[in-house]
Design a protein around this motif. Sequence first.
Motif, PDB file in Angstrom:
ATOM      1  N   ILE A 193      39.474   2.220 -75.601  1.00 28.85           N
ATOM      2  CA  ILE A 193      40.917   1.603 -75.560  1.00 28.85           C
ATOM      3  C   ILE A 193      40.584   0.124 -75.351  1.00 28.85           C
ATOM      4  CG2 ILE A 193      42.918   1.546 -74.265  1.00 28.85           C
ATOM      5  CD1 ILE A 193      42.191   4.467 -73.359  1.00 28.85           C
ATOM      6  N   ASP A 194      41.252  -0.589 -76.287  1.00 33.28           N
ATOM      7  CA  ASP A 194      40.734  -1.871 -76.170  1.00 33.28           C
ATOM      8  C   ASP A 194      41.825  -2.772 -75.261  1.00 33.28           C
ATOM      9  OD1 ASP A 194      39.623  -4.426 -77.114  1.00 33.28           O
ATOM     10  OD2 ASP A 194      40.321  -4.303 -79.344  1.00 33.28           O
ATOM     11  N   ASP A 195      41.318  -3.952 -75.096  1.00 32.85           N
ATOM     12  CA  ASP A 195      41.907  -4.721 -73.830  1.00 32.85           C
ATOM     13  C   ASP A 195      43.626  -4.821 -74.146  1.00 32.85           C
ATOM     14  OD1 ASP A 195      39.548  -5.046 -72.882  1.00 32.85           O
ATOM     15  OD2 ASP A 195      39.287  -7.117 -73.603  1.00 32.85           O
ATOM     16  N   ASP A 196      43.960  -4.877 -75.447  1.00 25.66           N
ATOM     17  CA  ASP A 196      45.425  -4.673 -75.652  1.00 25.66           C
ATOM     18  C   ASP A 196      46.027  -3.255 -75.577  1.00 25.66           C
ATOM     19  OD1 ASP A 196      44.591  -3.523 -77.964  1.00 25.66           O
ATOM     20  OD2 ASP A 196      45.337  -5.250 -79.321  1.00 25.66           O
ATOM     21  N   GLY A 197      45.414  -2.295 -75.209  1.00 24.00           N
ATOM     22  CA  GLY A 197      45.765  -1.118 -75.141  1.00 24.00           C
ATOM     23  C   GLY A 197      45.793  -0.115 -76.381  1.00 24.00           C
ATOM     24  N   THR A 198      45.155  -0.951 -77.459  1.00 22.48           N
ATOM     25  CA  THR A 198      45.227   0.076 -78.756  1.00 22.48           C
ATOM     26  C   THR A 198      44.169   0.993 -78.374  1.00 22.48           C
ATOM     27  OG1 THR A 198      45.883  -2.012 -79.745  1.00 22.48           O
ATOM     28  CG2 THR A 198      44.997  -0.027 -81.105  1.00 22.48           C
ATOM     29  N   ALA A 199      44.444   2.282 -79.096  1.00 19.77           N
ATOM     30  CA  ALA A 199      43.555   3.300 -78.858  1.00 19.77           C
ATOM     31  C   ALA A 199      42.753   3.610 -80.097  1.00 19.77           C
ATOM     32  CB  ALA A 199      44.302   4.600 -78.461  1.00 19.77           C
ATOM     33  N   TYR A 200      41.442   4.059 -79.855  1.00 22.72           N
ATOM     34  CA  TYR A 200      40.471   4.396 -81.091  1.00 22.72           C
ATOM     35  C   TYR A 200      39.887   5.478 -81.053  1.00 22.72           C
ATOM     36  CZ  TYR A 200      41.499  -0.588 -82.261  1.00 22.72           C
ATOM     37  OH  TYR A 200      42.090  -1.763 -82.349  1.00 22.72           O
ATOM     38  N   LEU A 201      39.483   6.365 -82.034  1.00 26.13           N
ATOM     39  CA  LEU A 201      38.737   7.385 -82.236  1.00 26.13           C
ATOM     40  C   LEU A 201      37.472   7.135 -82.645  1.00 26.13           C
ATOM     41  CD1 LEU A 201      38.642  10.569 -81.090  1.00 26.13           C
ATOM     42  CD2 LEU A 201      39.168  10.937 -83.837  1.00 26.13           C
ATOM     43  N   ILE A 202      36.184   7.344 -81.998  1.00 24.69           N
ATOM     44  CA  ILE A 202      34.687   7.131 -82.712  1.00 24.69           C
ATOM     45  C   ILE A 202      34.464   8.504 -83.224  1.00 24.69           C
ATOM     46  CG2 ILE A 202      32.728   6.645 -82.296  1.00 24.69           C
ATOM     47  CD1 ILE A 202      34.086   5.011 -79.827  1.00 24.69           C
ATOM     48  N   SER A 203      33.875   8.433 -84.204  1.00 22.29           N
ATOM     49  CA  SER A 203      33.675   9.784 -85.040  1.00 22.29           C
ATOM     50  C   SER A 203      32.447   9.701 -85.835  1.00 22.29           C
ATOM     51  CB  SER A 203      34.825  10.139 -85.810  1.00 22.29           C
ATOM     52  OG  SER A 203      34.607  11.178 -86.705  1.00 22.29           O
ATOM     53  N   GLU A 204      31.726  10.672 -85.649  1.00 23.21           N
ATOM     54  CA  GLU A 204      30.172  10.751 -86.620  1.00 23.21           C
ATOM     55  C   GLU A 204      30.741  11.765 -87.680  1.00 23.21           C
ATOM     56  OE1 GLU A 204      26.902  12.657 -88.325  1.00 23.21           O
ATOM     57  OE2 GLU A 204      28.125  13.620 -86.760  1.00 23.21           O
ATOM     58  N   ASP A 205      30.591  10.958 -89.137  1.00 26.30           N
ATOM     59  CA  ASP A 205      30.688  11.541 -90.168  1.00 26.30           C
ATOM     60  C   ASP A 205      29.435  11.818 -91.035  1.00 26.30           C
ATOM     61  OD1 ASP A 205      31.438  12.150 -92.960  1.00 26.30           O
ATOM     62  OD2 ASP A 205      32.583  10.247 -93.243  1.00 26.30           O
ATOM     63  N   ARG A 206      28.893  12.987 -90.894  1.00 32.33           N
ATOM     64  CA  ARG A 206      27.503  13.175 -91.636  1.00 32.33           C
ATOM     65  C   ARG A 206      27.370  12.629 -92.891  1.00 32.33           C
ATOM     66  NH1 ARG A 206      24.628  16.638 -88.674  1.00 32.33           N
ATOM     67  NH2 ARG A 206      25.811  15.892 -87.095  1.00 32.33           N
ATOM     68  N   PRO A 207      27.965  12.810 -93.832  1.00 31.89           N
ATOM     69  CA  PRO A 207      27.924  12.217 -95.305  1.00 31.89           C
ATOM     70  C   PRO A 207      28.038  10.654 -95.445  1.00 31.89           C
ATOM     71  CG  PRO A 207      29.733  13.877 -95.409  1.00 31.89           C
ATOM     72  CD  PRO A 207      29.541  13.670 -94.068  1.00 31.89           C
ATOM     73  N   ASN A 208      28.859   9.993 -94.354  1.00 28.53           N
ATOM     74  CA  ASN A 208      28.928   8.762 -94.518  1.00 28.53           C
ATOM     75  C   ASN A 208      28.386   7.710 -93.469  1.00 28.53           C
ATOM     76  OD1 ASN A 208      30.609   8.781 -97.069  1.00 28.53           O
ATOM     77  ND2 ASN A 208      31.966   9.986 -95.824  1.00 28.53           N
ATOM     78  N   GLY A 209      28.564   8.060 -92.230  1.00 31.30           N
ATOM     79  CA  GLY A 209      28.382   7.302 -91.012  1.00 31.30           C
ATOM     80  C   GLY A 209      29.052   7.400 -89.866  1.00 31.30           C
ATOM     81  N   PHE A 210      29.416   6.348 -89.334  1.00 31.99           N
ATOM     82  CA  PHE A 210      30.067   6.155 -87.983  1.00 31.99           C
ATOM     83  C   PHE A 210      31.452   5.597 -88.242  1.00 31.99           C
ATOM     84  CE2 PHE A 210      30.110   4.142 -83.855  1.00 31.99           C
ATOM     85  CZ  PHE A 210      29.734   5.050 -82.898  1.00 31.99           C
ATOM     86  N   HIS A 211      32.358   6.124 -87.748  1.00 33.20           N
ATOM     87  CA  HIS A 211      33.857   5.606 -87.911  1.00 33.20           C
ATOM     88  C   HIS A 211      34.322   5.306 -86.928  1.00 33.20           C
ATOM     89  CE1 HIS A 211      34.426   7.334 -92.290  1.00 33.20           C
ATOM     90  NE2 HIS A 211      33.777   8.160 -91.654  1.00 33.20           N
ATOM     91  N   ILE A 212      35.124   4.161 -86.536  1.00 35.77           N
ATOM     92  CA  ILE A 212      35.874   3.743 -85.611  1.00 35.77           C
ATOM     93  C   ILE A 212      37.420   3.742 -86.145  1.00 35.77           C
ATOM     94  CG2 ILE A 212      36.616   2.014 -83.950  1.00 35.77           C
ATOM     95  CD1 ILE A 212      33.879   0.881 -84.284  1.00 35.77           C
ATOM     96  N   TYR A 213      38.357   4.734 -85.806  1.00 36.54           N
ATOM     97  CA  TYR A 213      39.628   5.030 -86.211  1.00 36.54           C
ATOM     98  C   TYR A 213      40.556   4.541 -85.510  1.00 36.54           C
ATOM     99  CZ  TYR A 213      37.527   8.590 -89.522  1.00 36.54           C
ATOM    100  OH  TYR A 213      36.703   9.281 -90.661  1.00 36.54           O
ATOM    101  N   LYS A 214      41.758   3.933 -85.894  1.00 42.18           N
ATOM    102  CA  LYS A 214      42.699   3.742 -85.007  1.00 42.18           C
ATOM    103  C   LYS A 214      43.720   4.978 -85.074  1.00 42.18           C
ATOM    104  CE  LYS A 214      46.529   0.097 -84.970  1.00 42.18           C
ATOM    105  NZ  LYS A 214      47.642   1.026 -84.827  1.00 42.18           N
TER     106      LYS A 214
END
Length: 354
Positions: A193-214
């Motif tokens: 959760i960023d300082d401005d309150g925006t929420a992100y999901l972090i996710s491991e995606d085996r074929p591609n890598g590491f995502h930070i999703y809003k």
Amino acid sequence: MTRDTQGGFEVEAWGIMAKLLAFPMKPFLLLSCAAALASSFTAGCAEIIRPGEIWPDDRGRHIQAHGGGILEVGDVFYWFGEDRSTNNPRGVRCVSCYSSGNLADWTFRNQVLKLADSQETGRILERPKVFHNSKTGKFVMYMHIDGPMPGESGGYKLARVGVATCDTAAGDYKFLTSFRPLGNESRDIGQFIDDDGTAYLISEDRPNGFHIYKLSEDYLSVEKDVCLIREHLEGGAVVHYDGLYYVIGSHLSGWKANPNVYATAKSLAGPWSEFKNIAPPEQNTYGSQSTMLLKITGTKTDSVIFMGDIWKQHTLWDSRYLWMPLEIGGGQLRLPEPHGWAVDVKTGETHLEK
Ligand code: GAL
């Protein structure tokens, strides 16, 4: 001996052990308080957090919140995680919730989610994380959902996130759905959760890598892939500290610990720096794996706490926690060698045991 009341241990034995532990700790607590006060640790005598040890809750039972996350609501911290107790009903995956005002003493609140095996949800529920949506008022839990593809056998094939919601932090969550974020495989997840309150999901995606999703405005779905870091990292976590984003993760070695790494960026979208070890690599993160970076914004300072799991693959209920304040700043991050420490959640100050 009555076996297995919680996590394979005896509650009575826990109670006795908690009492025995309490006695020899008292002189130490006094000393640590004196030392703490001497160094202007003013807001009362903080309790000591001891990485790697059994962490009893208010009932004297080892906390079951593995692969977990913390949600701060007002003055209360809620700790959600995998409940690996051996007396959970067969074929049901449980998430437990604890609350605390000081991050050291935890009160068991509820088994907030009990999810039965099904084709959609498989038989794996890991790394639950809860967000609070101030617009809808809902508490929204994300979790790693996995199992075989329909009609097949095997383990981690579904690679989805699950979503459950509740009107209160520690109430009974209702499971809504599971999906692959923007169509991508998703195994280990993290939350930010960023300082401005925006929420992100972090996710491991085996074929591609590491995502930070809003997340979407209601947090019920994933809206945008803010960044794809082309590294294969699990146990992902992000913190924003002193104008820089720090991302942390472990390599892919299952339950076995490995040297966790970090990178920095001025923006979540990157570009990200090279990854570096958070501790001497031969220490394998002192036997732990990252699950969250918790920032304590205090009246005097901000501290960042590394939250990790010391997994015990064959006795998961007895897995331990490695929480330590990080040495962080100027683009550098270091996990100190674990030992007892305390935090004043009001001032943000942390102190290592002498
Ligand atoms: C780890 C992961 C854990 C669990 C485990 C199973 O890499 O971080 O959450 O999925 O693998 O082997």
